[in-house]
Design a protein around this motif. Structure first.
Motif, PDB file in Angstrom:
ATOM      1  N   ALA A 165       0.786  -1.546   0.108  1.00 16.64           N
ATOM      2  CA  ALA A 165       0.050  -0.167  -0.234  1.00 16.64           C
ATOM      3  C   ALA A 165       0.808   1.871   0.111  1.00 16.64           C
ATOM      4  O   ALA A 165       0.377   2.031  -0.328  1.00 16.64           O
ATOM      5  CB  ALA A 165      -0.867  -0.116   1.242  1.00 16.64           C
ATOM      6  N   LEU A 166       1.771   1.267   1.010  1.00 17.35           N
ATOM      7  CA  LEU A 166       3.176   2.321   0.099  1.00 17.35           C
ATOM      8  C   LEU A 166       3.495   3.124  -0.215  1.00 17.35           C
ATOM      9  O   LEU A 166       4.170   3.322  -0.939  1.00 17.35           O
ATOM     10  CB  LEU A 166       4.145   2.092   2.020  1.00 17.35           C
ATOM     11  CG  LEU A 166       3.070   2.095   3.706  1.00 17.35           C
ATOM     12  CD1 LEU A 166       4.351   2.052   4.503  1.00 17.35           C
ATOM     13  CD2 LEU A 166       2.772   3.809   3.944  1.00 17.35           C
ATOM     14  N   LEU A 167       3.842   1.637  -1.101  1.00 16.72           N
ATOM     15  CA  LEU A 167       4.664   1.605  -2.776  1.00 16.72           C
ATOM     16  C   LEU A 167       3.125   1.658  -3.518  1.00 16.72           C
ATOM     17  O   LEU A 167       3.582   2.889  -4.838  1.00 16.72           O
ATOM     18  CB  LEU A 167       5.252   0.539  -3.048  1.00 16.72           C
ATOM     19  CG  LEU A 167       5.285  -0.347  -4.339  1.00 16.72           C
ATOM     20  CD1 LEU A 167       7.000   0.751  -4.570  1.00 16.72           C
ATOM     21  CD2 LEU A 167       5.600  -1.509  -4.668  1.00 16.72           C
ATOM     22  N   ALA A 168       2.337   1.548  -3.576  1.00 17.18           N
ATOM     23  CA  ALA A 168       1.221   2.013  -4.756  1.00 17.18           C
ATOM     24  C   ALA A 168       1.128   3.728  -3.942  1.00 17.18           C
ATOM     25  O   ALA A 168       1.052   4.814  -5.189  1.00 17.18           O
ATOM     26  CB  ALA A 168      -0.250   0.885  -4.197  1.00 17.18           C
ATOM     27  N   LEU A 169       1.459   4.351  -2.801  1.00 19.40           N
ATOM     28  CA  LEU A 169       0.749   5.513  -2.519  1.00 19.40           C
ATOM     29  C   LEU A 169       2.335   6.480  -2.993  1.00 19.40           C
ATOM     30  O   LEU A 169       2.200   7.813  -3.997  1.00 19.40           O
ATOM     31  CB  LEU A 169       1.082   5.641  -0.494  1.00 19.40           C
ATOM     32  CG  LEU A 169       0.766   7.030  -0.663  1.00 19.40           C
ATOM     33  CD1 LEU A 169      -0.726   7.943  -1.616  1.00 19.40           C
ATOM     34  CD2 LEU A 169       0.974   6.899   1.080  1.00 19.40           C
ATOM     35  N   ALA A 170       3.463   5.571  -3.148  1.00 19.58           N
ATOM     36  CA  ALA A 170       4.652   6.457  -3.125  1.00 19.58           C
ATOM     37  C   ALA A 170       4.885   6.805  -4.930  1.00 19.58           C
ATOM     38  O   ALA A 170       4.912   7.861  -5.042  1.00 19.58           O
ATOM     39  CB  ALA A 170       5.930   5.548  -2.606  1.00 19.58           C
ATOM     40  N   LEU A 171       4.296   5.382  -5.612  1.00 15.05           N
ATOM     41  CA  LEU A 171       3.951   5.755  -7.304  1.00 15.05           C
ATOM     42  C   LEU A 171       3.040   6.709  -7.193  1.00 15.05           C
ATOM     43  O   LEU A 171       3.327   7.479  -8.439  1.00 15.05           O
ATOM     44  CB  LEU A 171       3.877   4.184  -7.459  1.00 15.05           C
ATOM     45  CG  LEU A 171       5.000   2.783  -8.323  1.00 15.05           C
ATOM     46  CD1 LEU A 171       4.272   1.725  -7.687  1.00 15.05           C
ATOM     47  CD2 LEU A 171       5.661   3.872  -8.413  1.00 15.05           C
ATOM     48  N   ARG A 176       7.177   9.828  -5.137  1.00 13.53           N
ATOM     49  CA  ARG A 176       7.804  10.285  -4.162  1.00 13.53           C
ATOM     50  C   ARG A 176       8.775   9.013  -4.230  1.00 13.53           C
ATOM     51  O   ARG A 176       8.581   8.040  -3.719  1.00 13.53           O
ATOM     52  CB  ARG A 176       7.148   9.058  -3.212  1.00 13.53           C
ATOM     53  CG  ARG A 176       6.499  10.590  -2.141  1.00 13.53           C
ATOM     54  CD  ARG A 176       6.721  11.917  -1.838  1.00 13.53           C
ATOM     55  NE  ARG A 176       4.980  13.014  -1.839  1.00 13.53           N
ATOM     56  CZ  ARG A 176       4.957  12.802  -0.724  1.00 13.53           C
ATOM     57  NH1 ARG A 176       5.275  12.089   0.696  1.00 13.53           N
ATOM     58  NH2 ARG A 176       4.185  13.238  -0.295  1.00 13.53           N
ATOM     59  N   PRO A 177      10.127   9.760  -5.358  1.00 14.16           N
ATOM     60  CA  PRO A 177      10.637   8.189  -5.621  1.00 14.16           C
ATOM     61  C   PRO A 177      12.236   7.237  -4.757  1.00 14.16           C
ATOM     62  O   PRO A 177      12.536   6.006  -4.252  1.00 14.16           O
ATOM     63  CB  PRO A 177      11.769   8.877  -6.705  1.00 14.16           C
ATOM     64  CG  PRO A 177      11.476   9.896  -6.904  1.00 14.16           C
ATOM     65  CD  PRO A 177      10.304   9.945  -5.828  1.00 14.16           C
ATOM     66  N   ARG A 178      11.533   8.499  -3.898  1.00 17.19           N
ATOM     67  CA  ARG A 178      12.620   7.828  -2.326  1.00 17.19           C
ATOM     68  C   ARG A 178      12.524   6.373  -1.583  1.00 17.19           C
ATOM     69  O   ARG A 178      12.986   6.063  -1.288  1.00 17.19           O
ATOM     70  CB  ARG A 178      13.072   9.334  -1.567  1.00 17.19           C
ATOM     71  CG  ARG A 178      14.519  10.172  -2.581  1.00 17.19           C
ATOM     72  CD  ARG A 178      13.844  11.342  -1.371  1.00 17.19           C
ATOM     73  NE  ARG A 178      14.172  12.983  -1.970  1.00 17.19           N
ATOM     74  CZ  ARG A 178      15.325  13.382  -1.471  1.00 17.19           C
ATOM     75  NH1 ARG A 178      14.423  13.668  -0.258  1.00 17.19           N
ATOM     76  NH2 ARG A 178      15.311  14.638  -1.647  1.00 17.19           N
ATOM     77  N   TRP A 179      11.184   6.267  -1.596  1.00 19.30           N
ATOM     78  CA  TRP A 179      10.174   5.891  -0.512  1.00 19.30           C
ATOM     79  C   TRP A 179      10.018   3.817  -2.188  1.00 19.30           C
ATOM     80  O   TRP A 179      10.241   2.963  -1.091  1.00 19.30           O
ATOM     81  CB  TRP A 179       8.857   5.730  -0.811  1.00 19.30           C
ATOM     82  CG  TRP A 179       8.739   6.503   0.253  1.00 19.30           C
ATOM     83  CD1 TRP A 179       9.204   7.758   0.206  1.00 19.30           C
ATOM     84  CD2 TRP A 179       7.628   7.702   0.621  1.00 19.30           C
ATOM     85  NE1 TRP A 179       9.140   8.576   1.184  1.00 19.30           N
ATOM     86  CE2 TRP A 179       7.724   9.013   1.531  1.00 19.30           C
ATOM     87  CE3 TRP A 179       5.797   6.821   0.239  1.00 19.30           C
ATOM     88  CZ2 TRP A 179       6.359   9.562   2.191  1.00 19.30           C
ATOM     89  CZ3 TRP A 179       4.755   7.507   1.139  1.00 19.30           C
ATOM     90  CH2 TRP A 179       5.119   8.307   1.248  1.00 19.30           C
ATOM     91  N   ILE A 180      10.762   4.355  -2.979  1.00 22.88           N
ATOM     92  CA  ILE A 180      10.628   3.051  -4.006  1.00 22.88           C
ATOM     93  C   ILE A 180      11.418   1.943  -3.160  1.00 22.88           C
ATOM     94  O   ILE A 180      11.498   0.651  -3.123  1.00 22.88           O
ATOM     95  CB  ILE A 180       9.954   3.164  -5.156  1.00 22.88           C
ATOM     96  CG1 ILE A 180       9.171   3.858  -5.405  1.00 22.88           C
ATOM     97  CG2 ILE A 180       9.819   1.786  -5.783  1.00 22.88           C
ATOM     98  CD1 ILE A 180       9.159   5.181  -6.839  1.00 22.88           C
ATOM     99  N   ALA A 181      12.552   2.191  -3.935  1.00 20.32           N
ATOM    100  CA  ALA A 181      13.514   1.251  -2.929  1.00 20.32           C
ATOM    101  C   ALA A 181      13.571   0.644  -1.627  1.00 20.32           C
ATOM    102  O   ALA A 181      13.462  -0.563  -2.211  1.00 20.32           O
ATOM    103  CB  ALA A 181      15.340   1.323  -3.655  1.00 20.32           C
ATOM    104  N   PRO A 182      13.407   1.343  -1.111  1.00 17.01           N
ATOM    105  CA  PRO A 182      13.075   0.744   0.157  1.00 17.01           C
ATOM    106  C   PRO A 182      12.239  -0.111   0.869  1.00 17.01           C
ATOM    107  O   PRO A 182      12.761  -1.276   1.355  1.00 17.01           O
ATOM    108  CB  PRO A 182      13.356   1.944   1.622  1.00 17.01           C
ATOM    109  CG  PRO A 182      13.659   3.276   0.460  1.00 17.01           C
ATOM    110  CD  PRO A 182      13.526   2.625  -1.151  1.00 17.01           C
TER     111      PRO A 182
END
Length: 407
Positions: free
Chosen positions: A81-87, A91-97
């Motif tokens: 869910a956080l990944l979908a929110l980042a996309l 918010r590219p900084r969140w994607i890799a972590p």
């Protein structure tokens, strides 16, 4: 993962120059609304894989181990869910972590769900295929091989190769990768269309500037010379001075006519042209366009007025209605525009006192032609704009029935 997310991520490719904020501007509300709905549907579809893993936990372990397995799956869903929110919010900084955390949770789920844990790997590999297309082939190959080999290699699981899990990972990831390519192509086409429109507008401005320079440069010079000559001749030969001033008047009228002809491209509105323009505008905004293909049913005297109605009405549908479909019905004396949007008062097609100058000008045009305007909501949702003109066309003697008005 959706076409909006993919398009945004593709636009943020490090190899591409950043978009100009002044040119691109914020996303269109109608387009964003439609894409948000697809984002919810497509993103929710990927949740079937964690659900399958959770079902496998209940069939593999029990007691405290099952609770731990469920906790791992829930944590994975939260990270997704956080990944979908980042996309969705760029918010590219969140994607890799987040992908690293999801990979760790997939590994943690292996003791509890065994080969069905690779359904979680399907989500991770699909995200990699969308976000980093250059690594997609390697990620898909590694995930597919692991889904086949790991269940067979871990003997205590008493299973063979995870064929079903490998196929699910392979085809889902390939589909997401192909989806990313299509979304990138669509994004490039939209940008190219906008650039073509901008270049056409710039070319038209250059044409107007060039024509006006050529027309006025010569004509005003001639008017100045003749005016000076008439001034000098007034004290010597009054008849000759009057003749020169008559020539100045003729030249001025001709210049005014030439200027009007030069700028007619800005003033001319045709019904067929507005139908084509409206169809392209609605399609670019993600609205299904149900428009006539011809304007033969409309009398020639009403076509320009109906063209103005289409321009303003369709523009308001795109700007405010948040619609999925827009339809236009033309008859000899009426033009009707309907949408199925959810915009409220001032959100659909509105002609109240808060309307902009374009709609106010449209109302004045229709009134000058002796016509009427009806606008109001539809049941259960949507808005209708109906313009009716009397049979026989506008009265040529009335002001405002020609092409002199502006938006």
């Amino acid at each position: 993962m959706t076409d909006h997310d993919v398009g945004r991520e593709c636009d943020q490719d490090p190899g591409r120059p950043a978009a100009s904020p002044g040119r691109d501007g914020p996303p269109h509300p109608v387009r964003s609304w439609g894409q948000g709905r697809r984002r919810l549907l497509l993103g929710s579809g990927m949740m079937v894989f964690p659900a399958l893993t959770a079902m496998a936990v209940s069939g593999t372990v029990s007691g405290a181990a099952a609770i731990a397995g469920y906790a791992v799956v829930v944590a994975f869903c939260l990270c997704y869910a956080l990944l979908a929110l980042a996309l969705g919010r760029g918010r590219p900084r969140w994607i890799a972590p987040l992908l690293v955390a999801m990979t760790a949770l997939f590994l943690a789920a292996l003791p509890f769900a065994h080969e069905d844990s690779f359904f979680l790997a399907t989500v991770v590999v699909s995200a990699v295929a969308i976000r980093w297309r250059g690594y997609a082939a390697r990620a898909v190959a590694a995930g597919t091989v692991a889904a086949l080999v790991v269940p067979w290699a871990v003997r205590p699981w008493h299973t063979g190769p995870g064929g079903f899990q490998a196929l699910a990972l392979l085809f889902t990831s390939l589909t997401c990768g192909a989806f990313a390519e299509i979304a990138a192509t669509n994004s490039a086409l939209v940008a190219a269309r906008a650039e073509v429109a901008r270049l056409a507008s710039e070319a038209e401005r250059n044409r107007i500037a060039r024509d006006l320079h050529d027309l006025l440069g010569h004509s005003l010079t001639a008017i100045t010379v003749k005016s000076r000559l008439a001034q000098r001749m007034a004290v010597k030969d009054l008849d000759q001075a009057v003749a020169e001033m008559a020539a100045v008047e003729t030249l001025s009228r001709q210049t005014l006519s030439d200027v009007r002809a030069a700028v007619t491209g800005y003033r001319e509105v045709t019904l067929t042209g507005e139908l084509a323009r409206g169809r392209e505008l609605l399609r670019a905004a993600g609205v299904v366009a149900d428009l006539p293909t011809a304007a033969d049913a409309v009398a020639p005297g009403e076509r320009e007025l109906f063209g103005w109605v289409l321009r303003e009405g369709i523009t308001n549908v795109v700007r405010h209605a948040r619609a999925g479909r827009c339809s236009v019905l033309l008859t000899a004396t009426t033009v009707e525009i309907r949408d199925d949007g959810t915009g409220g008062r001032g959100g659909g097609i509105s002609l109240d006192r808060t309307a902009g100058k374009g709609l106010t000008g449209l109302r004045e045009r229709v009134a000058a032609a002796g016509g009427t305007v009806e606008a109001g909501p539809l049941d259960p949702h949507g808005w209708r704009l109906l313009v009716t003109v009397p049979p026989g066309g506008p009265d040529p003697g009335r002001p405002g029935t020609g092409n002199e008005g502006t938006r």
